[in-house]
Design an enzyme around this catalytic site. Structure first.
Site, PDB file in Angstrom:
ATOM      1  N   THR A 124      -3.615   6.841   6.126  1.00 38.70           N
ATOM      2  CA  THR A 124      -4.246   6.044   7.189  1.00 38.70           C
ATOM      3  C   THR A 124      -5.515   5.394   6.643  1.00 38.70           C
ATOM      4  O   THR A 124      -6.364   4.964   7.413  1.00 38.70           O
ATOM      5  CB  THR A 124      -4.584   6.923   8.420  1.00 38.70           C
ATOM      6  OG1 THR A 124      -5.385   8.027   7.997  1.00 38.70           O
ATOM      7  CG2 THR A 124      -3.329   7.425   9.103  1.00 38.70           C
ATOM      8  N   ALA A 125      -5.610   5.331   5.308  1.00 42.76           N
ATOM      9  CA  ALA A 125      -6.822   4.776   4.674  1.00 42.76           C
ATOM     10  C   ALA A 125      -6.564   3.337   4.232  1.00 42.76           C
ATOM     11  O   ALA A 125      -6.905   2.397   4.960  1.00 42.76           O
ATOM     12  CB  ALA A 125      -7.251   5.662   3.520  1.00 42.76           C
ATOM     13  N   ARG A 126      -5.944   3.178   3.070  1.00 41.77           N
ATOM     14  CA  ARG A 126      -5.638   1.851   2.567  1.00 41.77           C
ATOM     15  C   ARG A 126      -4.341   1.907   1.754  1.00 41.77           C
ATOM     16  O   ARG A 126      -4.146   2.830   0.939  1.00 41.77           O
ATOM     17  CB  ARG A 126      -6.770   1.338   1.672  1.00 41.77           C
ATOM     18  CG  ARG A 126      -7.991   0.839   2.429  1.00 41.77           C
ATOM     19  CD  ARG A 126      -7.708  -0.430   3.233  1.00 41.77           C
ATOM     20  NE  ARG A 126      -8.872  -0.976   3.893  1.00 41.77           N
ATOM     21  CZ  ARG A 126      -9.230  -0.731   5.158  1.00 41.77           C
ATOM     22  NH1 ARG A 126      -8.510   0.085   5.908  1.00 41.77           N
ATOM     23  NH2 ARG A 126     -10.300  -1.310   5.677  1.00 41.77           N
ATOM     24  N   ASP A 179       0.160   4.248   8.143  1.00 40.20           N
ATOM     25  CA  ASP A 179      -0.441   3.256   9.049  1.00 40.20           C
ATOM     26  C   ASP A 179      -0.957   2.057   8.266  1.00 40.20           C
ATOM     27  O   ASP A 179      -1.352   1.059   8.865  1.00 40.20           O
ATOM     28  CB  ASP A 179      -1.593   3.919   9.823  1.00 40.20           C
ATOM     29  CG  ASP A 179      -2.222   2.979  10.852  1.00 40.20           C
ATOM     30  OD1 ASP A 179      -1.471   2.365  11.638  1.00 40.20           O
ATOM     31  OD2 ASP A 179      -3.462   2.836  10.853  1.00 40.20           O
ATOM     32  N   GLU A 234      -0.451  -5.830   3.196  1.00 38.25           N
ATOM     33  CA  GLU A 234      -0.271  -6.043   4.642  1.00 38.25           C
ATOM     34  C   GLU A 234      -0.446  -7.516   4.977  1.00 38.25           C
ATOM     35  O   GLU A 234      -1.337  -8.160   4.429  1.00 38.25           O
ATOM     36  CB  GLU A 234      -1.325  -5.259   5.436  1.00 38.25           C
ATOM     37  CG  GLU A 234      -1.206  -3.781   5.337  1.00 38.25           C
ATOM     38  CD  GLU A 234      -2.370  -3.075   6.053  1.00 38.25           C
ATOM     39  OE1 GLU A 234      -3.086  -3.714   6.853  1.00 38.25           O
ATOM     40  OE2 GLU A 234      -2.533  -1.867   5.811  1.00 38.25           O
ATOM     41  N   HIS A 279      -1.034  -0.676  10.988  1.00 39.93           N
ATOM     42  CA  HIS A 279      -2.497  -0.590  10.864  1.00 39.93           C
ATOM     43  C   HIS A 279      -3.177  -0.512  12.237  1.00 39.93           C
ATOM     44  O   HIS A 279      -3.892  -1.434  12.636  1.00 39.93           O
ATOM     45  CB  HIS A 279      -3.049  -1.763  10.053  1.00 39.93           C
ATOM     46  CG  HIS A 279      -4.406  -1.473   9.470  1.00 39.93           C
ATOM     47  ND1 HIS A 279      -4.825  -1.961   8.265  1.00 39.93           N
ATOM     48  CD2 HIS A 279      -5.443  -0.731   9.941  1.00 39.93           C
ATOM     49  CE1 HIS A 279      -6.050  -1.557   8.015  1.00 39.93           C
ATOM     50  NE2 HIS A 279      -6.454  -0.797   9.029  1.00 39.93           N
ATOM     51  N   GLY A 288      -5.048   2.282  13.233  1.00 47.06           N
ATOM     52  CA  GLY A 288      -6.011   3.388  13.246  1.00 47.06           C
ATOM     53  C   GLY A 288      -7.141   3.223  14.242  1.00 47.06           C
ATOM     54  O   GLY A 288      -7.489   4.150  14.968  1.00 47.06           O
ATOM     55  N   SER A 289      -7.716   2.035  14.298  1.00 48.47           N
ATOM     56  CA  SER A 289      -8.868   1.852  15.192  1.00 48.47           C
ATOM     57  C   SER A 289      -8.480   1.145  16.491  1.00 48.47           C
ATOM     58  O   SER A 289      -9.355   0.711  17.248  1.00 48.47           O
ATOM     59  CB  SER A 289      -9.959   1.045  14.474  1.00 48.47           C
ATOM     60  OG  SER A 289      -9.491  -0.264  14.186  1.00 48.47           O
TER      61      SER A 289
HETATM   62  C1  8YV Z   1      -9.863  -2.397  11.134  1.00 50.39           C
HETATM   63  C2  8YV Z   1     -10.011  -0.640   9.265  1.00 50.39           C
HETATM   64  O1  8YV Z   1      -9.155  -2.560  12.310  1.00 50.39           O
HETATM   65  O2  8YV Z   1     -12.311  -0.519   9.803  1.00 50.39           O
HETATM   66  C3  8YV Z   1     -11.461  -0.536   8.930  1.00 50.39           C
HETATM   67  O3  8YV Z   1     -11.775  -0.414   7.725  1.00 50.39           O
HETATM   68  O4  8YV Z   1      -9.205  -0.370   8.471  1.00 50.39           O
HETATM   69  C4  8YV Z   1      -9.481  -1.053  10.590  1.00 50.39           C
HETATM   70  O5  8YV Z   1      -9.710  -0.044  11.489  1.00 50.39           O
HETATM   71  C5  8YV Z   1      -9.579  -3.531  10.234  1.00 50.39           C
HETATM   72  O6  8YV Z   1      -9.983  -3.327   8.934  1.00 50.39           O
HETATM   73  C6  8YV Z   1     -10.204  -4.783  10.821  1.00 50.39           C
HETATM   74  O7  8YV Z   1     -11.204  -5.339  10.046  1.00 50.39           O
END
Ligand code: 8YV
Length: 321
Positions: free
Chosen positions: A238-240, A264, A269, A287, A289-290
């Site tokens: 869930t990182a990169r 995720d 991507e 993606h 996560g947030s």
């Molecule tokens: C973002 C994320 O939604 O904050 C991060 O680093 O990976 C995600 O949660 C995305 O990168 C939007 O900029």
């Protein structure tokens, strides 16, 4: 009355964020929400004082060099900053800020979602129902990997890694971790530290990848390191995406060497490796996560807090360059 700073807003962020940006700045909002390539970003930034951006735009050394001199600060709507050449930003005297803390919980939640989804074959169960293939309960149907009591290896024990550990303890998992440095005991909470990440892999019945995507960690989980995992381990990321060598993970999922993966994030991507699409033992999310309204609002407000501080002549709290 002094003029409001001119702010380029590169994406259509949540309404509350755009409203506040439009209230406090002369905001130029990308209402069409089409991703700006380097040339368009540079053209749109003409005459702007600052940019509210996110990880869909890239700030390489070349882009930073061409960015109009009027742009003095860039706030990224992300905790990850790998889309910036931070050294080049520093050299140019550009202030860059990110959004730590506010997405820790939602990202840790999604980690548990993909961990459980992978281990308990949630995708296959969903598919069986939606494709009307469920002919009834049977004792051997969709038997997954037991979670409780297992060892969880966390690669990267920062804010998100520690929040994953807190949740996993609720599932009676035993926590092992690797981090660049060992944590203090009050943060470690009894977790076992492995100074060498390869030693962590040997223990990781479940592996959760939660570290930043630094160049040294590119394709960390490759074919050789997958062989260090226990047989039929579960892998979550869930990182990169670039932390994983997709070819190697797909091969291990096909052979069953890795029982399942919960992902995720993906290299390249949104063009994910097509090999994942047909794998029943890959539990995949785009993606997310947030992706809660509370979190996305908080991320946007944090960006604006940082820009407000910058324009008030104060040090932005989340400055990374
Ligand atoms: C973002 C994320 O939604 O904050 C991060 O680093 O990976 C995600 O949660 C995305 O990168 C939007 O900029």
């Amino acid at each position: 009355m002094t003029a409001k700073p001119i702010l380029l807003v590169t994406r259509k962020f949540p309404d509350a964020v755009l409203e506040r940006a439009a209230r406090d700045y002369d905001a130029r909002i990308n209402q069409a929400d089409e991703v700006y390539g380097p040339d368009e970003l540079i053209a749109r930034a003409a005459g702007c004082d600052a940019i509210l951006t996110c990880s869909t735009e890239t700030y390489s050394a070349e882009v930073l060099e061409r960015l109009p001199a009027s742009v003095r600060a860039v706030a990224t709507f992300s905790v990850g900053i790998e889309h910036f050449d931070i050294e080049a930003a520093r050299k140019r005297g550009l202030v860059v800020t990110n959004t730590p803390d506010v997405l820790t919980d939602s990202t840790a939640d999604i980690t548990m979602l993909v961990l459980l989804g992978a281990a308990r074959r949630a995708y296959e169960g969903q598919r069986m129902l939606r494709e009307n293939q469920w002919v009834g309960w049977n004792p051997n149907q969709l038997l997954g990997v037991h979670v409780s009591g297992k060892k969880l290896g966390i690669l990267g024990m920062g804010r998100i890694g520690r929040a994953v550990a807190r949740r996993a303890r609720g599932f009676d998992m035993t926590i092992h971790y690797h981090n660049r440095g060992r944590l203090d005991p009050e943060l470690e909470q009894g977790a076992t530290y492995h100074a060498d990440p390869e030693d962590l892999l040997g223990e990781a019945e479940f592996l959760s990848i939660n570290c930043p995507a630094s160049p040294e960690m590119h394709h960390f989980l490759d074919a050789r390191r997958i062989e260090l995992l226990p047989e039929r381990a579960i892998v979550t990321n869930t990182a990169r995406g670039p932390l994983v060598d997709d070819e190697a993970l797909i091969a291990a999922l096909e052979s069953g060497r890795v029982a399942a993966a919960g992902l995720d994030v993906f290299e390249g991507e949104p063009n994910i490796h097509p090999g994942y699409r047909d794998l029943p033992n890959a539990f995949l999310l785009p993606h997310m996560g947030s992706a809660t309204l509370e979190t996305r609002n908080a991320m946007g407000f944090k960006c604006l807090d940082n820009l407000d501080a910058f324009f008030a002549g104060r040090e932005p709290p989340d400055r990374v360059a």
